[in-house]
Scaffold this motif. Structure first.
Motif, short mmCIF file in Angstrom:
data_model
loop_
_atom_site.label_atom_id
_atom_site.label_comp_id
_atom_site.label_asym_id
_atom_site.label_seq_id
_atom_site.Cartn_x
_atom_site.Cartn_y
_atom_site.Cartn_z
N TYR A 60 37.83 38.44 30.62
CA TYR A 60 38.25 39.34 31.71
C TYR A 60 37.36 40.58 31.76
O TYR A 60 36.87 40.96 32.84
CB TYR A 60 39.72 39.72 31.51
N ALA B 128 33.97 39.70 33.09
CA ALA B 128 33.98 39.38 34.53
C ALA B 128 34.04 40.66 35.36
O ALA B 128 33.37 40.78 36.39
CB ALA B 128 35.16 38.48 34.84
N VAL B 129 34.83 41.65 34.91
CA VAL B 129 34.89 42.92 35.62
C VAL B 129 33.54 43.63 35.56
O VAL B 129 33.05 44.17 36.56
CB VAL B 129 36.01 43.81 35.03
N CYS C 234 35.20 40.02 39.29
CA CYS C 234 36.66 40.15 39.25
C CYS C 234 37.02 41.62 39.37
O CYS C 234 36.42 42.47 38.69
CB CYS C 234 37.22 39.57 37.96
N GLU D 175 42.74 42.63 40.29
CA GLU D 175 42.78 41.39 41.09
C GLU D 175 43.81 40.41 40.53
O GLU D 175 43.95 40.24 39.31
CB GLU D 175 41.41 40.73 41.10
N ARG D 176 44.52 39.76 41.46
CA ARG D 176 45.50 38.75 41.10
C ARG D 176 44.98 37.37 41.50
O ARG D 176 44.33 37.22 42.53
CB ARG D 176 46.85 39.01 41.78
N ILE D 177 45.28 36.40 40.67
CA ILE D 177 44.83 35.02 40.92
C ILE D 177 46.03 34.10 40.78
O ILE D 177 46.80 34.20 39.81
CB ILE D 177 43.72 34.62 39.94
N ALA E 94 45.78 40.47 35.62
CA ALA E 94 45.12 40.19 34.35
C ALA E 94 46.08 40.41 33.19
O ALA E 94 46.08 39.65 32.21
CB ALA E 94 43.89 41.08 34.19
N TYR F 124 43.77 31.22 35.59
CA TYR F 124 43.15 32.53 35.81
C TYR F 124 41.75 32.56 35.19
O TYR F 124 40.78 32.99 35.82
CB TYR F 124 44.04 33.61 35.20
N THR G 218 39.09 30.18 36.51
CA THR G 218 38.52 30.77 37.73
C THR G 218 37.43 31.78 37.38
O THR G 218 36.36 31.79 38.01
CB THR G 218 39.64 31.44 38.54
N LEU G 219 37.70 32.63 36.38
CA LEU G 219 36.68 33.60 35.99
C LEU G 219 35.45 32.91 35.41
O LEU G 219 34.32 33.33 35.67
CB LEU G 219 37.26 34.58 34.97
N ARG H 9 33.43 31.68 38.30
CA ARG H 9 32.75 32.76 39.01
C ARG H 9 31.55 33.28 38.20
O ARG H 9 30.50 33.61 38.76
CB ARG H 9 33.72 33.91 39.27
#
Length: 810
Positions: free
Chosen positions: A516, A519-520, A525, A529-531, A567, A578, A581-582, A585
């Motif tokens: 996480y 990714a930020v 991300c 952000e919500r997934i 997150a 979640y 997905t990251l 990406r």
């Protein structure tokens, strides 16, 4: 005529004078050179011949814990050495000719060749009997069976001859290659000369070798007395064979050593005062099925053995392949390289005449693994030297210098408590009915009561100090001496492996807060952000890339939380979708960069033996083959710590400490001495502070929210209880259940049976941060093939918190 003769006489006289003068000039010049030009050097050499120098023994430095407790130190001890000539019985051959000639005296030149050979053969027989009696005498003095000495002798002879053959091949190959580079092809005669030169004895054939280690003072004194004694060897039979007169038979008794070639080295032994401890562990805060109002007494053996390491009794030379390629530097070459890189230490080590006071000699003990090996140049002491003139006048005296003490960041008592918690006898590291340990489908399942092995790390967040690092199973110094081969061949338990940082593990879900943050930082991300979690990543493909909640109950986290996840919720509930997905990406390059930012793919240079750097990407399918490139599917799996990603418990603890501190935390094991090289520069995370707070909130959610995966465990009776129960201690953390590679073991060693599947399933992870108000300590626990992180590793992590309280850290 008379004038002519007189003139000739004068000219000859003048010529003789000229020649004499020239000779005198030459002699004078030479004398001037010897007295004026080289006078001081020659005088120094002459005086040196009148001086006898003796090296004085030294001691190895101690290894201490952070509070000054002694973990390793030297104590007086002795080794018995025997010359190679005596080991190989070449001493018998060398002495046979000398002693036969001594018996004959001046008449030896008059003895015909056949009689000489007969006399030498008879002398050899007598010496061989004496040599054999000497070995028996030595065994009696040592209080051992003679066969033990035979085994040691045969091993030394075998190893030295193997090294002689290998070096001879390398010498020959080198000379032949040099000729061929010049365009010359050696003929048979040239090859024969090369082989003669190549077969020159190596140094090991001219030195003494250790046949018995660690003898006590009394035995050493006894053997030293024997080494200095001589006996008369009756060679009257030899004298008679040479038909010596009866008056000469009195010289047929010659003096020989009682035990040829034996000696005693004052080597010192290594002892580990805290190697075995009794530790009292309170069971009051254990999971209910294991709790008790009575304390458990646990015998901890092999304390910090993987970290301290072990010693060996031999000095190794350079190791080469058959083609002459250098495979491994020997101890001497390593020391020379270290001194070349450390001029300040080299200045302390070398004497004025350039002798290395710490040079390796036969019988020296050398660090083989762990801190003993990595800090060998610092721990190794420097010999002293005393000089005495032949007339008895004392000369220069250089005192011995003990090796440097090494202080570690470890707390020995905390280490002992953590090791006790991982002892299967206590119960937490043993399969319990409520663990629910299962192997992979169709694979072996661990039975209730079977021991579990793993590792635990305790890291100080602020300093990076490694306060405790335990790997099980452990070993003791006695086991290393007496059962090393058995330990080395134990492919199931692998006791010699340091699981704390020397073994790679699949990472599992504990990486999710790291992914996480990465990714930020890389802009793929948003902080808040919500997934959505639909149970599986790819629409229409419900049986692949699933969330665990979908796999178990066909439910989704979106349904549980009433919408897409933040997150904090995704970390706390460990939502795979979640982080799939990251991973997607970030892609292959991005996910690799994230892991590298947190230290995966690099070691920490702890100074305690081999470290595993971690691995990113597919492994080669065969030796020498290039690994396949990372693909998008790999990046997706790596988003949840699966696929081609592995690291160590130390990486895990360091990563969580980095999350807590906001900058890269470099673990530190050695507090002193200061080693060469600059310390690493701290690198701050580039993610905004809100992202760091969100990741920590997710770890808090996991432990403290009932929907968190690290909140509670359910025992066999269906009772639910919190995993963590240390009063007043706040905990942030994450469980992990990582798919592990199958473990194959060979059931019959070198026998015909194929390897068999011994373990399969998942590794159990739990990594936490803990403190009274803010995260002060990072703790990582992994248990091999133990399944659930919450049920197995969680209770161990909880008890480590109680250990920190007991030792005054919390």
């Amino acid at each position: 005529m008379k004038d002519y003769i007189q003139s000739m006489f004068v000219r000859r006289l003048l010529l003789l004078c000229a020649v004499a003068s020239a000779g005198a000039l030459v002699l004078g010049g030479r004398l001037a050179q010897l007295t004026v030009v080289r006078g001081s050097d020659l005088r120094a050499q002459a005086e040196a011949r009148l001086v006898r120098s003796q090296w004085l023994p030294t001691t190895r430095g101690r290894i201490l814990d952070r509070k000054g407790r002694v973990l390793a130190q030297d104590r007086p001890s002795y080794d018995v050495v025997v010359s190679y000539a005596s080991l190989s019985a070449t001493w018998v051959d060398e002495q046979a000719r000398l002693l036969a000639a001594r018996v004959a005296g001046k008449r030896w030149v008059d003895v015909d060749k056949p009689t000489r050979e007969q006399a030498i053969a008879l002398t050899r027989q007598r010496l061989l009997l004496h040599w054999d009696e000497g070995w028996s005498h030595l065994a009696r003095s040592l209080g051992i069976d003679p066969t033990q000495l035979d085994v040691a002798r045969d091993r030394i002879l075998r190893e030295v001859q193997a090294r002689q053959d290998r070096i001879a091949q390398q010498r020959e190959a080198k000379e032949v290659a040099a000729l061929r580079e010049k365009g010359d092809e050696p003929d048979e005669q040239t090859l024969a000369k090369i082989r003669r030169r190549a077969s020159e004895p190596i140094a090991e054939k001219r030195t003494s070798h250790v046949v018995r280690t660690r003898i006590d003072d009394q035995t050493a004194f006894s053997v030293r007395e024997l080494a200095s004694e001589q006996v008369s060897l009756d060679l009257s039979e030899v004298a008679q064979a040479m038909n010596l007169p009866p008056t000469d038979l009195g010289s047929a008794g010659v003096m020989v050593p009682v035990i040829p070639g034996v000696g005693v080295l004052d080597t010192g032994d290594r002892e580990y005062p805290l190697e075995a401890l009794d530790v009292a562990i309170s069971r009051r805060t254990f999971p209910l099925p294991e709790s008790s109002s009575f304390d458990a007494q646990v015998r901890v053996e092999g304390l910090a053995c993987h970290i301290i390491g072990r010693m060996r009794d031999r000095v190794f030379g350079d190791e080469f392949a058959d083609d002459g390629t250098l495979l491994r530097l020997g101890d001497k070459a390593k020391r020379e390289r270290f001194l070349a890189q450390s001029p300040q230490l080299a200045a302390q080590t070398l004497t004025p005449d350039g002798a290395d006071r710490g040079a390796y000699r036969e019988g020296d003990r050398v660090g083989e693994s762990g801190v003993e090996a990595s800090l060998e140049p610092y721990l190794r002491g420097l010999r002293g030297r005393s000089s005495t003139r032949v007339d008895g006048v004392l000369g220069d005296f250089l005192p011995s210098q003990p090796g440097q003490d090494v202080m570690l960041a470890l707390d020995a008592m905390l280490q002992a408590r953590v090791q006790a918690l991982l002892d299967p006898a206590l119960g937490l590291a043993r399969v319990q009915p409520w663990h629910g340990v299962r192997g992979a489908p169709g694979g072996p399942t661990l039975a209730v009561g079977e021991p579990l092995y793993g590792a635990a790390i305790v890291l100080d967040v602020a300093s990076g100090d490694v306060l405790a690092a335990v790997s099980t199973p452990t070993f003791t110094s006695t086991q290393m001496r007496e059962a090393f081969e058995q330990l080395a061949r134990d492919d199931l338990r692998k006791p010699l492996s340091n699981r704390a940082w020397g073994v790679d593990y699949a990472a599992g879900s504990i990486v999710k807060p790291i992914v996480y943050i990465g990714a930020v930082e890389r802009g793929v991300c948003g902080v808040e952000e919500r997934i959505a979690c639909d149970g599986f990543l790819i629409p229409g493909q419900p049986n692949i890339l699933q969330c665990l909640i979908w796999k178990r109950a066909r439910a989704t986290h979106s349904a549980v939380f009433g919408g897409p996840l933040s997150a904090e919720q995704a970390i706390g509930a460990s939502c795979n979708i979640y982080f799939y997905t990251l991973g997607r990406r970030l892609g292959p390059r991005g996910i690799v960069d994230v892991y590298r930012e947190f230290g995966v793919g690099s070691t920490f240079g702890l100074g305690a033996g081999a470290e595993f750097a971690g691995h990113l990407g597919p492994l080669p399918t065969s030796p020498g083959a290039q690994p396949a490139a990372l693909e998008q599917g790999d990046a997706i799996q790596m988003g949840i710590g699966q696929g081609p990603i592995s690291w160590t418990p130390l990486h895990a603890a360091s990563s969580y400490a980095t999350l807590a501190k906001g900058e890269r935390v470099h673990p530190r094991l050695v507090l002193s001495p200061q080693r060469t090289g600059a310390p690493p520069t701290p690198a701050r995370l580039t993610a905004p502070a809100q992202a760091q707070q969100m990741a920590l909130a997710g770890l808090w959610f996991s432990i403290n929210n009932e929907r968190g995966t690290g909140h509670h465990l359910v025992t066999q009776e269906g009772m639910q209880e919190p995993i963590f129960n240390a009063p007043g201690v706040q905990v942030w953390g994450k469980t992990g259940t990582a798919t592990a590679p199958a473990l194959l073991v060979d059931p019959d060693g070198d026998g015909p049976l194929p390897k068999q599947l011994a373990r399969d399933g998942d590794h159990s992870w739990f990594v936490i941060l803990a403190g009274r108000d803010t995260p002060r300590y990072a703790i990582a626990v992994v248990m091999d093939y133990a399944g659930s992180g919450g049920k197995v590793s969680g209770p161990i992590a909880n008890q480590i918190l109680h250990a920190l309280i007991a030792e005054g850290y919390l």
